[in-house]
Scaffold this motif. Sequence first.
Motif, PDB file in Angstrom:
ATOM      1  N   ARG A   1     -42.090 -27.455  51.085  1.00 18.14           N
ATOM      2  CA  ARG A   1     -41.863 -26.104  50.581  1.00 18.14           C
ATOM      3  C   ARG A   1     -42.229 -26.083  49.116  1.00 18.14           C
ATOM      4  N   MET A   2     -43.097 -25.155  48.768  1.00 19.82           N
ATOM      5  CA  MET A   2     -43.552 -25.046  47.402  1.00 19.82           C
ATOM      6  C   MET A   2     -43.250 -23.649  46.889  1.00 19.82           C
ATOM      7  N   VAL A   3     -42.692 -23.581  45.695  1.00 16.55           N
ATOM      8  CA  VAL A   3     -42.426 -22.290  45.067  1.00 16.55           C
ATOM      9  C   VAL A   3     -43.107 -22.303  43.705  1.00 16.55           C
ATOM     10  N   ILE A   4     -43.997 -21.342  43.503  1.00 17.40           N
ATOM     11  CA  ILE A   4     -44.695 -21.200  42.224  1.00 17.40           C
ATOM     12  C   ILE A   4     -44.184 -19.910  41.589  1.00 17.40           C
ATOM     13  N   SER A   5     -43.806 -19.999  40.326  1.00 15.36           N
ATOM     14  CA  SER A   5     -43.311 -18.806  39.624  1.00 15.36           C
ATOM     15  C   SER A   5     -44.426 -17.767  39.530  1.00 15.36           C
ATOM     16  N   PRO A   6     -44.075 -16.496  39.378  1.00 13.08           N
ATOM     17  CA  PRO A   6     -45.106 -15.449  39.273  1.00 13.08           C
ATOM     18  C   PRO A   6     -46.099 -15.671  38.131  1.00 13.08           C
ATOM     19  N   THR A   7     -45.643 -16.289  37.057  1.00 15.94           N
ATOM     20  CA  THR A   7     -46.550 -16.552  35.926  1.00 15.94           C
ATOM     21  C   THR A   7     -47.329 -17.848  36.109  1.00 15.94           C
ATOM     22  N   GLY A   8     -46.947 -18.660  37.089  1.00 16.78           N
ATOM     23  CA  GLY A   8     -47.614 -19.939  37.319  1.00 16.78           C
ATOM     24  C   GLY A   8     -47.191 -21.027  36.359  1.00 16.78           C
ATOM     25  N   THR A   9     -46.154 -20.792  35.579  1.00 18.38           N
ATOM     26  CA  THR A   9     -45.723 -21.788  34.592  1.00 18.38           C
ATOM     27  C   THR A   9     -44.657 -22.726  35.147  1.00 18.38           C
ATOM     28  N   SER A  10     -44.289 -22.570  36.408  1.00 21.26           N
ATOM     29  CA  SER A  10     -43.261 -23.409  37.009  1.00 21.26           C
ATOM     30  C   SER A  10     -43.576 -23.628  38.482  1.00 21.26           C
ATOM     31  N   VAL A  11     -43.376 -24.860  38.951  1.00 21.62           N
ATOM     32  CA  VAL A  11     -43.600 -25.217  40.354  1.00 21.62           C
ATOM     33  C   VAL A  11     -42.412 -26.034  40.836  1.00 21.62           C
ATOM     34  N   MET A  12     -41.948 -25.726  42.035  1.00 24.54           N
ATOM     35  CA  MET A  12     -40.897 -26.502  42.679  1.00 24.54           C
ATOM     36  C   MET A  12     -41.458 -26.998  44.003  1.00 24.54           C
ATOM     37  N   LEU A  13     -41.371 -28.311  44.237  1.00 30.94           N
ATOM     38  CA  LEU A  13     -41.851 -28.904  45.487  1.00 30.94           C
ATOM     39  C   LEU A  13     -40.711 -29.630  46.170  1.00 30.94           C
ATOM     40  N   LYS A  14     -40.437 -29.227  47.403  1.00 30.76           N
ATOM     41  CA  LYS A  14     -39.534 -29.980  48.279  1.00 30.76           C
ATOM     42  C   LYS A  14     -40.440 -30.640  49.302  1.00 30.76           C
ATOM     43  N   PRO A  15     -40.621 -31.943  49.191  1.00 34.16           N
ATOM     44  CA  PRO A  15     -41.651 -32.612  49.987  1.00 34.16           C
ATOM     45  C   PRO A  15     -41.318 -32.697  51.469  1.00 34.16           C
ATOM     46  N   GLY A  16     -42.366 -32.659  52.259  1.00 34.58           N
ATOM     47  CA  GLY A  16     -42.253 -32.839  53.698  1.00 34.58           C
ATOM     48  C   GLY A  16     -42.811 -34.195  54.096  1.00 34.58           C
ATOM     49  N   ILE A  17     -43.142 -34.323  55.357  1.00 34.15           N
ATOM     50  CA  ILE A  17     -43.668 -35.565  55.923  1.00 34.15           C
ATOM     51  C   ILE A  17     -45.190 -35.551  55.835  1.00 34.15           C
ATOM     52  N   ILE A  18     -45.782 -36.683  55.461  1.00 37.30           N
ATOM     53  CA  ILE A  18     -47.242 -36.803  55.424  1.00 37.30           C
ATOM     54  C   ILE A  18     -47.727 -36.907  56.861  1.00 37.30           C
ATOM     55  N   MET A  19     -48.537 -35.965  57.283  1.00 33.91           N
ATOM     56  CA  MET A  19     -48.967 -35.911  58.672  1.00 33.91           C
ATOM     57  C   MET A  19     -50.292 -36.620  58.929  1.00 33.91           C
ATOM     58  N   GLY A  20     -51.234 -36.480  58.021  1.00 37.93           N
ATOM     59  CA  GLY A  20     -52.561 -36.994  58.301  1.00 37.93           C
ATOM     60  C   GLY A  20     -53.307 -36.002  59.176  1.00 37.93           C
ATOM     61  N   GLY A  21     -54.135 -36.502  60.076  1.00 36.63           N
ATOM     62  CA  GLY A  21     -54.928 -35.627  60.932  1.00 36.63           C
ATOM     63  C   GLY A  21     -56.148 -35.108  60.207  1.00 36.63           C
ATOM     64  N   LYS A  22     -56.744 -34.051  60.759  1.00 40.01           N
ATOM     65  CA  LYS A  22     -57.949 -33.471  60.163  1.00 40.01           C
ATOM     66  C   LYS A  22     -57.569 -32.495  59.065  1.00 40.01           C
ATOM     67  N   VAL A  23     -58.223 -32.658  57.925  1.00 39.78           N
ATOM     68  CA  VAL A  23     -57.979 -31.807  56.760  1.00 39.78           C
ATOM     69  C   VAL A  23     -59.328 -31.401  56.188  1.00 39.78           C
ATOM     70  N   SER A  24     -59.436 -30.143  55.817  1.00 41.69           N
ATOM     71  CA  SER A  24     -60.645 -29.641  55.173  1.00 41.69           C
ATOM     72  C   SER A  24     -60.243 -29.002  53.847  1.00 41.69           C
ATOM     73  N   VAL A  25     -60.889 -29.427  52.767  1.00 41.58           N
ATOM     74  CA  VAL A  25     -60.533 -28.947  51.430  1.00 41.58           C
ATOM     75  C   VAL A  25     -61.789 -28.411  50.741  1.00 41.58           C
ATOM     76  N   ASP A  26     -61.726 -27.157  50.330  1.00 41.77           N
ATOM     77  CA  ASP A  26     -62.790 -26.580  49.505  1.00 41.77           C
ATOM     78  C   ASP A  26     -62.330 -26.667  48.061  1.00 41.77           C
ATOM     79  N   CYS A  27     -62.950 -27.553  47.315  1.00 40.11           N
ATOM     80  CA  CYS A  27     -62.548 -27.845  45.937  1.00 40.11           C
ATOM     81  C   CYS A  27     -63.263 -26.903  44.971  1.00 40.11           C
ATOM     82  N   PRO A  28     -62.527 -26.239  44.067  1.00 43.31           N
ATOM     83  CA  PRO A  28     -63.191 -25.406  43.057  1.00 43.31           C
ATOM     84  C   PRO A  28     -64.128 -26.265  42.200  1.00 43.31           C
ATOM     85  N   VAL A  29     -65.184 -25.661  41.704  1.00 42.22           N
ATOM     86  CA  VAL A  29     -66.157 -26.421  40.924  1.00 42.22           C
ATOM     87  C   VAL A  29     -65.656 -26.745  39.518  1.00 42.22           C
ATOM     88  N   SER A  30     -64.450 -26.327  39.178  1.00 44.07           N
ATOM     89  CA  SER A  30     -63.893 -26.662  37.870  1.00 44.07           C
ATOM     90  C   SER A  30     -63.459 -28.129  37.798  1.00 44.07           C
TER      91      SER A  30
END
Length: 174
Positions: free
Chosen positions: A62-91
């Motif tokens: 569970r991830m909560v990002i503040s409206p301004t983006g200046t704060s992030v809260m992560l409650k981690p889950g289980i690492i699943m693996g499997g097939k993942v597709s990521v489109d990475c920004p060019v930055s």
Amino acid sequence: MSKRDVIQFEGHKFLKQRLVFSILSQRPVRIEKIRSNDENPGLRDYEIALLRMVEAVTNGSRMVISPTGTSVMLKPGIIMGGKVSVDCPVSRAIGYYLEVLVALAPFGKDQMVATLRGITMNNTDLSVDTIRTATLRNYRHFGIEEGVEMRVTKRGAPPKGGGEVWFICPVVRS
């Protein structure tokens, strides 16, 4: 979960490492004051893409990002693996995202098969070739000697990207 159980950090530096630590230790993390004094405060596009990738490779995070983006809260889950597709920004280069996948993949429930698209090398991040030739060798210390593969199927450069990398990693057996 009490407020004391949450690990607190400030600032945007070491975001990748903090996320990996949180997931592997199964401890929630709150990161505040992310570029809060900056002219453009909050998370950047590549950091948001990283958070989305973390959500994709885990189940129950569970991830909560503040409206301004200046704060992030992560409650981690289980690492699943499997097939993942990521489109990475060019930055940022694909290596920025691979560093996190390389740390998490061996500890998933299933073999990870990841396809990442973007730029394969820049002046900021590790290149995919460096990760393949130097970093992946460390898997043997975890008992993974076969089945690890990283293949650059297309090269991509700024400003348009277009590169593609396949990363396959089996899980560590205890």
